[in-house]
Design a protein around this motif. Sequence first.
Motif, mmCIF file in Angstrom:
data_model
loop_
_atom_site.group_PDB
_atom_site.id
_atom_site.type_symbol
_atom_site.label_atom_id
_atom_site.label_comp_id
_atom_site.label_asym_id
_atom_site.label_seq_id
_atom_site.Cartn_x
_atom_site.Cartn_y
_atom_site.Cartn_z
ATOM 1 N N GLY A 158 -19.418 -11.994 2.207
ATOM 2 C CA GLY A 158 -20.316 -13.285 1.725
ATOM 3 C C GLY A 158 -21.857 -12.928 1.867
ATOM 4 O O GLY A 158 -22.183 -11.760 2.047
ATOM 5 N N GLY A 159 -22.710 -13.779 2.028
ATOM 6 C CA GLY A 159 -23.958 -13.582 1.873
ATOM 7 C C GLY A 159 -24.766 -12.941 3.304
ATOM 8 O O GLY A 159 -23.963 -13.118 4.271
ATOM 9 N N PRO A 160 -25.879 -12.860 3.537
ATOM 10 C CA PRO A 160 -27.030 -13.246 2.488
ATOM 11 C C PRO A 160 -26.698 -12.239 1.433
ATOM 12 O O PRO A 160 -26.347 -10.988 1.520
ATOM 13 C CB PRO A 160 -28.269 -12.916 3.298
ATOM 14 C CG PRO A 160 -27.821 -12.008 4.289
ATOM 15 C CD PRO A 160 -26.575 -12.377 4.906
ATOM 16 N N TYR A 161 -26.934 -12.630 0.268
ATOM 17 C CA TYR A 161 -27.191 -11.783 -1.150
ATOM 18 C C TYR A 161 -28.416 -10.986 -1.354
ATOM 19 O O TYR A 161 -29.477 -11.143 -0.560
ATOM 20 C CB TYR A 161 -26.646 -12.545 -2.228
ATOM 21 C CG TYR A 161 -25.438 -13.168 -2.075
ATOM 22 C CD1 TYR A 161 -24.034 -12.394 -2.048
ATOM 23 C CD2 TYR A 161 -25.144 -14.677 -1.719
ATOM 24 C CE1 TYR A 161 -22.968 -13.173 -1.851
ATOM 25 C CE2 TYR A 161 -23.912 -15.359 -1.662
ATOM 26 C CZ TYR A 161 -22.806 -14.336 -1.561
ATOM 27 O OH TYR A 161 -21.674 -14.898 -1.246
ATOM 28 N N GLY A 162 -28.746 -10.656 -2.436
ATOM 29 C CA GLY A 162 -30.288 -10.308 -2.663
ATOM 30 C C GLY A 162 -30.139 -8.523 -2.993
ATOM 31 O O GLY A 162 -28.912 -7.807 -2.629
ATOM 32 N N LEU A 163 -31.121 -8.134 -3.677
ATOM 33 C CA LEU A 163 -31.060 -6.805 -4.261
ATOM 34 C C LEU A 163 -30.956 -5.899 -3.094
ATOM 35 O O LEU A 163 -30.350 -4.781 -3.059
ATOM 36 C CB LEU A 163 -32.087 -6.656 -5.349
ATOM 37 C CG LEU A 163 -32.144 -7.226 -6.465
ATOM 38 C CD1 LEU A 163 -33.158 -6.896 -7.397
ATOM 39 C CD2 LEU A 163 -30.695 -7.477 -7.043
ATOM 40 N N ALA A 164 -31.781 -6.048 -2.020
ATOM 41 C CA ALA A 164 -31.965 -5.119 -0.778
ATOM 42 C C ALA A 164 -30.581 -5.015 -0.215
ATOM 43 O O ALA A 164 -30.434 -4.207 0.411
ATOM 44 C CB ALA A 164 -33.132 -5.661 -0.051
ATOM 45 N N ARG A 165 -29.860 -6.213 -0.064
ATOM 46 C CA ARG A 165 -28.430 -6.030 0.640
ATOM 47 C C ARG A 165 -27.619 -5.420 -0.057
ATOM 48 O O ARG A 165 -26.954 -4.558 0.471
ATOM 49 C CB ARG A 165 -28.002 -7.643 0.693
ATOM 50 C CG ARG A 165 -26.641 -7.836 1.243
ATOM 51 C CD ARG A 165 -26.619 -7.359 2.684
ATOM 52 N NE ARG A 165 -26.184 -5.927 3.041
ATOM 53 C CZ ARG A 165 -26.215 -5.441 4.100
ATOM 54 N NH1 ARG A 165 -26.724 -5.926 5.192
ATOM 55 N NH2 ARG A 165 -25.844 -3.880 4.304
ATOM 56 N N HIS A 166 -27.564 -5.360 -1.488
ATOM 57 C CA HIS A 166 -26.645 -4.605 -2.346
ATOM 58 C C HIS A 166 -27.271 -3.353 -1.905
ATOM 59 O O HIS A 166 -26.361 -2.205 -1.889
ATOM 60 C CB HIS A 166 -26.850 -4.821 -3.704
ATOM 61 C CG HIS A 166 -26.157 -6.254 -4.084
ATOM 62 N ND1 HIS A 166 -24.828 -6.899 -3.599
ATOM 63 C CD2 HIS A 166 -26.912 -7.505 -4.684
ATOM 64 C CE1 HIS A 166 -25.012 -7.948 -4.252
ATOM 65 N NE2 HIS A 166 -25.755 -8.079 -4.732
ATOM 66 N N ALA A 167 -28.547 -2.853 -2.120
ATOM 67 C CA ALA A 167 -28.968 -1.373 -1.784
ATOM 68 C C ALA A 167 -28.226 -0.890 -0.387
ATOM 69 O O ALA A 167 -27.992 0.175 -0.363
ATOM 70 C CB ALA A 167 -30.441 -1.253 -1.698
ATOM 71 N N ASP A 168 -28.393 -1.679 0.637
ATOM 72 C CA ASP A 168 -27.987 -1.230 1.819
ATOM 73 C C ASP A 168 -26.455 -0.986 1.877
ATOM 74 O O ASP A 168 -25.890 -0.217 2.438
ATOM 75 C CB ASP A 168 -28.620 -2.265 2.902
ATOM 76 C CG ASP A 168 -29.889 -2.289 3.082
ATOM 77 O OD1 ASP A 168 -30.731 -1.368 2.810
ATOM 78 O OD2 ASP A 168 -30.299 -3.311 3.607
#
Length: 283
Positions: free
Chosen positions: A72-82
């Motif tokens: 699940g979230g939070p989503y977002g590009l920084a979350r994907h990078a991490d």
Amino acid sequence: MTMYEELTVPVPGGELAVLHWPATVPDAPVVVAVHGITANALAWGAAARLLAGRVDLYAPDLRGRAASRTVGGPYGLARHADDIALLVEELGLGPVRLAGHSMGAWVAALTAVRHPSAVARLLLVDGAVSFPLPPGIGADDALAAVLGPALARLSMTFADRDAYRDFWRKHPAMAEWTDELDAYTQRDLVGEEPELRSSCVREAIRVDGGQVLLDAEAAGAVRQLPCPAELLWAERGLMDEPQGLYDEQRLAAADLPIPTEAVPGTNHYTIIATQTLADRLLT
């Protein structure tokens, strides 16, 4: 299809699914490859075939997609990078050669900026360079205009798996249908007949797409890279239209700190199934 194994990596919110195409030669470089906004790890299937075991290749399903849809979230590009940095750490891979296609290019650039010890070099593929939206155009409208049927399918259902094949075969940017394309599109399906649907979580696509278009951290990452990098760009667009996301004039005006190269005869989708891309991952 080149054979692969499926792994999972713990990340906040669940288990990230990762495909692994093992190297067949000694001392092969390690490559982690990040897919686009509504894609999945099998987007890299053709690249795996072209690389022919000369790299140790890992590709995750990003959270909110395919086998990682329950993360699940939070989503977002920084979350994907991490998440990518956690993948590298958990599997003991780093520093790696990191590739990203489309939205994955923004994610890859952010990974290098936020986690420089995880990344040795970057290959950005038809993404990571942002331009301002035209006045009066919102992020939702811009995303729908750019992604077209790839986004529209998220609200559709399909009677069976052949119906989904037919949907993708009609996409103007799809190349000759292959086993790799078939496996990639079928990995996206969830549910039961006659109501199969895309695995993509709409909120993930909405949040991630808005950040591709508007997020200052994501837009600035390509100018802050701590490692060698280059951008490959497609001549044609997401619908195989003559104007791609980038062209020589736009990239010259952007005055990027990294080298760029067009891949002739490609559109936004077919560029990741080229020998040019495979060769760059090996060098």
